[in-house]
Motif scaffolding. Structure first.
Motif, PDB file in Angstrom:
ATOM      1  N   VAL B  13       0.842  -1.189   0.000  1.00  0.00           N
ATOM      2  CA  VAL B  13       0.000   0.000   0.000  1.00  0.00           C
ATOM      3  C   VAL B  13       0.875   1.236   0.000  1.00  0.00           C
ATOM      4  N   GLN B  14       0.293   2.330  -0.438  1.00  0.00           N
ATOM      5  CA  GLN B  14       0.982   3.609  -0.438  1.00  0.00           C
ATOM      6  C   GLN B  14       0.836   4.248   0.931  1.00  0.00           C
ATOM      7  N   GLU B  15       1.889   4.883   1.378  1.00  0.00           N
ATOM      8  CA  GLU B  15       1.815   5.606   2.640  1.00  0.00           C
ATOM      9  C   GLU B  15       0.628   6.573   2.636  1.00  0.00           C
ATOM     10  N   GLY B  16      -0.123   6.555   3.710  1.00  0.00           N
ATOM     11  CA  GLY B  16      -1.288   7.432   3.814  1.00  0.00           C
ATOM     12  C   GLY B  16      -2.590   6.762   3.417  1.00  0.00           C
ATOM     13  N   ASP B  17      -2.497   5.682   2.646  1.00  0.00           N
ATOM     14  CA  ASP B  17      -3.705   4.947   2.276  1.00  0.00           C
ATOM     15  C   ASP B  17      -4.169   4.080   3.450  1.00  0.00           C
ATOM     16  N   ASN B  18      -5.387   3.573   3.325  1.00  0.00           N
ATOM     17  CA  ASN B  18      -5.882   2.612   4.304  1.00  0.00           C
ATOM     18  C   ASN B  18      -5.542   1.193   3.863  1.00  0.00           C
ATOM     19  N   SER B  19      -5.278   0.331   4.823  1.00  0.00           N
ATOM     20  CA  SER B  19      -4.958  -1.070   4.542  1.00  0.00           C
ATOM     21  C   SER B  19      -6.044  -1.961   5.125  1.00  0.00           C
ATOM     22  N   ILE B  20      -6.320  -3.037   4.416  1.00  0.00           N
ATOM     23  CA  ILE B  20      -7.255  -4.043   4.919  1.00  0.00           C
ATOM     24  C   ILE B  20      -6.601  -5.409   4.783  1.00  0.00           C
ATOM     25  N   ILE B  21      -6.490  -6.085   5.903  1.00  0.00           N
ATOM     26  CA  ILE B  21      -5.924  -7.429   5.926  1.00  0.00           C
ATOM     27  C   ILE B  21      -7.024  -8.381   6.359  1.00  0.00           C
ATOM     28  N   ASN B  22      -7.162  -9.461   5.622  1.00  0.00           N
ATOM     29  CA  ASN B  22      -8.279 -10.381   5.840  1.00  0.00           C
ATOM     30  C   ASN B  22      -7.826 -11.714   6.432  1.00  0.00           C
ATOM     31  N   CYS B  23      -8.776 -12.383   7.058  1.00  0.00           N
ATOM     32  CA  CYS B  23      -8.497 -13.665   7.696  1.00  0.00           C
ATOM     33  C   CYS B  23      -9.776 -14.492   7.704  1.00  0.00           C
ATOM     34  N   ALA B  24      -9.653 -15.764   7.368  1.00  0.00           N
ATOM     35  CA  ALA B  24     -10.761 -16.695   7.476  1.00  0.00           C
ATOM     36  C   ALA B  24     -10.479 -17.670   8.609  1.00  0.00           C
ATOM     37  N   TYR B  25     -11.479 -17.979   9.376  1.00  0.00           N
ATOM     38  CA  TYR B  25     -11.296 -18.978  10.427  1.00  0.00           C
ATOM     39  C   TYR B  25     -12.315 -20.087  10.239  1.00  0.00           C
ATOM     40  N   SER B  26     -12.046 -21.218  10.848  1.00  0.00           N
ATOM     41  CA  SER B  26     -12.874 -22.391  10.538  1.00  0.00           C
ATOM     42  C   SER B  26     -13.757 -22.846  11.691  1.00  0.00           C
ATOM     43  N   ASN B  27     -13.423 -22.461  12.909  1.00  0.00           N
ATOM     44  CA  ASN B  27     -14.168 -22.971  14.058  1.00  0.00           C
ATOM     45  C   ASN B  27     -15.238 -21.960  14.469  1.00  0.00           C
ATOM     46  N   SER B  28     -16.467 -22.288  14.175  1.00  0.00           N
ATOM     47  CA  SER B  28     -17.547 -21.354  14.492  1.00  0.00           C
ATOM     48  C   SER B  28     -17.735 -21.181  15.998  1.00  0.00           C
ATOM     49  N   ALA B  29     -17.137 -22.059  16.791  1.00  0.00           N
ATOM     50  CA  ALA B  29     -17.264 -21.959  18.240  1.00  0.00           C
ATOM     51  C   ALA B  29     -16.168 -21.083  18.866  1.00  0.00           C
ATOM     52  N   SER B  30     -15.230 -20.626  18.082  1.00  0.00           N
ATOM     53  CA  SER B  30     -14.184 -19.761  18.632  1.00  0.00           C
ATOM     54  C   SER B  30     -14.806 -18.491  19.179  1.00  0.00           C
ATOM     55  N   ASP B  31     -14.351 -18.076  20.354  1.00  0.00           N
ATOM     56  CA  ASP B  31     -15.039 -16.987  21.055  1.00  0.00           C
ATOM     57  C   ASP B  31     -14.224 -15.703  21.155  1.00  0.00           C
ATOM     58  N   TYR B  32     -12.997 -15.747  20.676  1.00  0.00           N
ATOM     59  CA  TYR B  32     -12.137 -14.586  20.909  1.00  0.00           C
ATOM     60  C   TYR B  32     -11.070 -14.580  19.831  1.00  0.00           C
ATOM     61  N   PHE B  33     -10.778 -13.383  19.313  1.00  0.00           N
ATOM     62  CA  PHE B  33      -9.850 -13.256  18.192  1.00  0.00           C
ATOM     63  C   PHE B  33      -8.888 -12.106  18.460  1.00  0.00           C
ATOM     64  N   ILE B  34      -7.688 -12.300  17.973  1.00  0.00           N
ATOM     65  CA  ILE B  34      -6.656 -11.281  18.183  1.00  0.00           C
ATOM     66  C   ILE B  34      -5.904 -11.070  16.877  1.00  0.00           C
ATOM     67  N   TRP B  35      -5.510  -9.839  16.662  1.00  0.00           N
ATOM     68  CA  TRP B  35      -4.560  -9.523  15.590  1.00  0.00           C
ATOM     69  C   TRP B  35      -3.210  -9.205  16.231  1.00  0.00           C
ATOM     70  N   TYR B  36      -2.173  -9.796  15.632  1.00  0.00           N
ATOM     71  CA  TYR B  36      -0.804  -9.546  16.066  1.00  0.00           C
ATOM     72  C   TYR B  36      -0.019  -8.907  14.934  1.00  0.00           C
ATOM     73  N   LYS B  37       0.969  -8.124  15.334  1.00  0.00           N
ATOM     74  CA  LYS B  37       1.907  -7.522  14.394  1.00  0.00           C
ATOM     75  C   LYS B  37       3.298  -8.038  14.718  1.00  0.00           C
ATOM     76  N   GLN B  38       4.020  -8.484  13.693  1.00  0.00           N
ATOM     77  CA  GLN B  38       5.378  -8.956  13.909  1.00  0.00           C
ATOM     78  C   GLN B  38       6.338  -8.211  13.005  1.00  0.00           C
ATOM     79  N   GLU B  39       7.158  -7.405  13.610  1.00  0.00           N
ATOM     80  CA  GLU B  39       8.190  -6.686  12.882  1.00  0.00           C
ATOM     81  C   GLU B  39       9.411  -7.588  12.726  1.00  0.00           C
ATOM     82  N   SER B  40      10.209  -7.256  11.757  1.00  0.00           N
ATOM     83  CA  SER B  40      11.378  -8.075  11.441  1.00  0.00           C
ATOM     84  C   SER B  40      12.279  -8.235  12.658  1.00  0.00           C
ATOM     85  N   GLY B  41      12.601  -9.471  12.993  1.00  0.00           N
ATOM     86  CA  GLY B  41      13.505  -9.739  14.100  1.00  0.00           C
ATOM     87  C   GLY B  41      12.869  -9.665  15.474  1.00  0.00           C
TER      88      GLY B  41
END
Lengths: 113, 112
Positions: B13-41
């Motif tokens: 993406v270009q700096e200043g634009d909005n980003s959208i990151i998607n995820c599909a999950y399979s367990n309909s019973a899952s009750d809690y979700f988290i997004w993590y960010k991992q920088e290099s190293g």
């Protein structure tokens, strides 16, 4: 600042060596985990522990063992290192309820030659 | 077992634009979700979470949307900055409430 500390950032070991990866957390968390991270495969759970002296196998325990003698310390042991165990190893901890997920260490990049 | 997957392995993406990151999950019973960010190293860091009884949660420049009907999770980053360049993971909490399952990650590249 709460922390999960992994003793080494980089390790190079020879095939057949016994390798110890150490992890210490200062948050009094009950749960601790060891993952390995490989490109395209994401994080895969090796072992986890819900309490001192307690351990359970994760999804890929073969070739690994663990030790948790104290609440704050969780060690991953490669009994006889092999080249297919070259990877990034991540330790994590969490509170009993799992809310807020895991706190991760910075990782240990292990190369087995 | 459960699987958590991401649609796009790399997003530029270009700096200043909005980003959208998607995820599909399979367990309909899952009750809690988290997004993590991992920088290099570095290890993954918590960004934002959402419980299954919510559809949307906002943080500072980040928003997580949960669509339980299609088992889809997304992370929106507003006004993307170079410091946002990293790998982003979603994670779902399984029926075993102490255990999370992680996706393989999406790499976000922010172009100046």
């Amino acid at each position: 600042d709460v922390k999960v500390t992994q003793s080494s950032r980089y390790l190079v070991k020879r095939t057949g060596e016994k390798v110890f990866l150490e992890c210490v957390q200062d948050m009094d968390h009950e749960n601790m985990f060891w993952y390995r991270q490989d490109p395209g495969l994401g994080l895969r759970l090796i072992y986890f522990s819900y309490d001192v002296k307690m351990k359970e196998k994760g999804d890929i325990p073969e070739g690994y063992s663990v030790s948790r003698e104290k609440k704050e310390r969780f060690s991953l042991i490669l009994e006889s290192a092999s080249t297919n165990q070259t990877s990034m190893y991540l330790c994590a901890s969490s509170s009993g309820g799992g809310d807020y997920g895991y706190t991760f260490g910075s990782g240990t990049r292990l190369t087995v030659v | 077992g459960e699987s958590v997957g991401l649609h796009l392995p790399t997003l530029s993406v270009q700096e200043g634009d909005n980003s959208i990151i998607n995820c599909a999950y399979s367990n309909s019973a899952s009750d809690y979700f988290i997004w993590y960010k991992q920088e290099s190293g570095k290890g993954p860091q918590f960004i934002i979470d959402i419980r299954s009884n919510m559809d949307k949660r906002q943080g500072q420049r980040v928003t997580v949307l949960l669509n339980k009907t299609v088992k889809h999770l997304s992370l929106q980053i507003a006004a993307t900055q170079p410091g946002d360049s990293a790998v982003y993971f979603c994670a779902e909490r399984s029926n075993n409430f102490n255990k999370f399952y992680f996706g393989s990650g999406t790499k976000l590249n922010v172009k100046p």
